[in-house]
Scaffold this motif. Structure first.
Motif: not given
Ligand SMILES: Nc1nc2c(ncn2[C@@H]2O[C@H](COP(=O)(O)OP(=O)(O)OP(=O)(O)O)[C@@H](O)[C@H]2O)c(=O)[nH]1
Ligand SMILES: [Mg+2]
Length: 303
Positions: A45-46, A48, A69, A76, A134, A139-140, A159, A238, A241, A245
């Protein structure tokens, strides 16, 4: 559900199990260690972080970003760390969560955590909640925290990228720089660009950034209200991100370093919080009579 059953259910994305896991983490701090070991996920998971002074529009932007997203088909998770006092907290917290238009969407999970009442373990708990989300397949993960003081800002240390949300009319940047916000952002947002003063604020910020030789965060004007600038903000995120990724480990390591540090800090502060006054007084007497220095007493206390 308990133990491995709970872990399994969380990994399947069962929302009730996830809520239960989060409550476990919030109530028992490191008592949830077993669960956290069992859900041990790949860091996929990203995360933020979204921080800034009170009322700058962080939640409104979170709402916008959820939309962004979700339209990409990503799940999310949102963790909103709320500074509201426990006394007035309940109702306000509820209002803020309801404020988010996406709370009925099954691809969205929103959880508020009160920041009061933690003896330094807030960042640790936040990091644990992030790992549960996560594991549950989000995913986010958007982590909103009000950047008033150092401890609020430390929360975003877990983060992968941090957005600092400002707005016109914050005055000189004293409040902002004092809180340490100028150091933590990867992207600086001047929200409420529909109001006067956004340009001046952005120019001011860019001037401050130029003073630093090592960091080049983006400065973006947006309006969470009208949607202006949201696409630019999305593009800036992005860029980060994509690196994530593509498997650049530095972002993951940075976040893990934050998690380890904040967990250790939380453990130490919690231990200090449990120090008995008797023990402290004994040490104070030893310093008073010259048997120990303050430093030696502090070392004994922290041991
Ligand atoms: N004019 C204008 N108002 C906005 C904008 N974004 C948010 N607001 C308003 O600003 C107020 C605060 O918005 P929130 O999104 O709750 O701000 P926040 O930073 O999450 O607030 P806290 O969590 O309490 O620190 C609300 O009244 C919003 O409607 C914007 O782009 N333009
Ligand atoms: Mg908010």
């Amino acid at each position: 559900l308990e133990g491995s059953e709970l872990a399994k259910a969380i990994k399947k994305g069962d929302r009730r199990a996830l809520s239960k896991g989060i409550t476990l983490v919030e109530n028992s701090g490191n008592g949830a260690a077993g669960l956290l070991r069992m859900i041990r996920p790949q860091s996929k998971a990203f995360v933020l972080g979204i921080t800034g002074p009170p009322g700058t529009g962080k939640s409104s932007l979170v709402d916008r970003l959820i939309g962004v997203y979700r339209s990409k088909g990503l799940k999310v998770g949102v963790v909103a760390v709320d500074p509201t006092s426990p006394i007035t907290g309940g109702a306000l917290l509820g209002d803020r969560v309801r404020m988010l238009a996406h709370s009925q969407d099954s691809g969205v999970f929103i959880r508020s955590m009160a920041s009061r009442g933690w003896s330094g373990g807030l960042s640790r708990a936040t990091s644990q909640v992030v790992r549960l989300l996560e594991a549950a397949g989000f995913d986010i993960i958007l982590l909103e925290t009000v950047g008033i003081g150092q401890s609020d800002i430390e929360v975003v240390g877990v983060s992968h990228a941090v957005i600092v949300v400002l707005m016109p009319g914050l005055g000189d940047d004293v409040q902002v720089s004092k809180a340490g916000l100028m150091e933590v952002g990867d992207v600086y947002v001047v929200n409420k660009a529909d109001l006067d003063g956004a340009d001046a604020m952005a120019v001011n910020l860019i001037g401050v950034m130029k003073g630093s030789k090592s960091r080049f965060p983006a400065v973006i004007k947006v309006s969470a209200r009208t949607g202006e600038g949201i696409a630019s903000l999305e593009a800036a995120i992005e860029t980060i991100r994509l690196k994530f990724d593509e498997g650049h480990d530095d972002l993951r390591l940075k976040s893990l370093k934050g998690m380890i540090l904040e967990t250790a800090r939380g453990n130490i502060l919690e231990r200090l919080g449990h120090v008995s006054d008797t023990k402290l007084e004994t040490l104070a007497r030893s310093v008073h009579t010259g048997r120990l220095t303050v430093e030696e007493a502090a070392a004994k206390l922290a041991a």
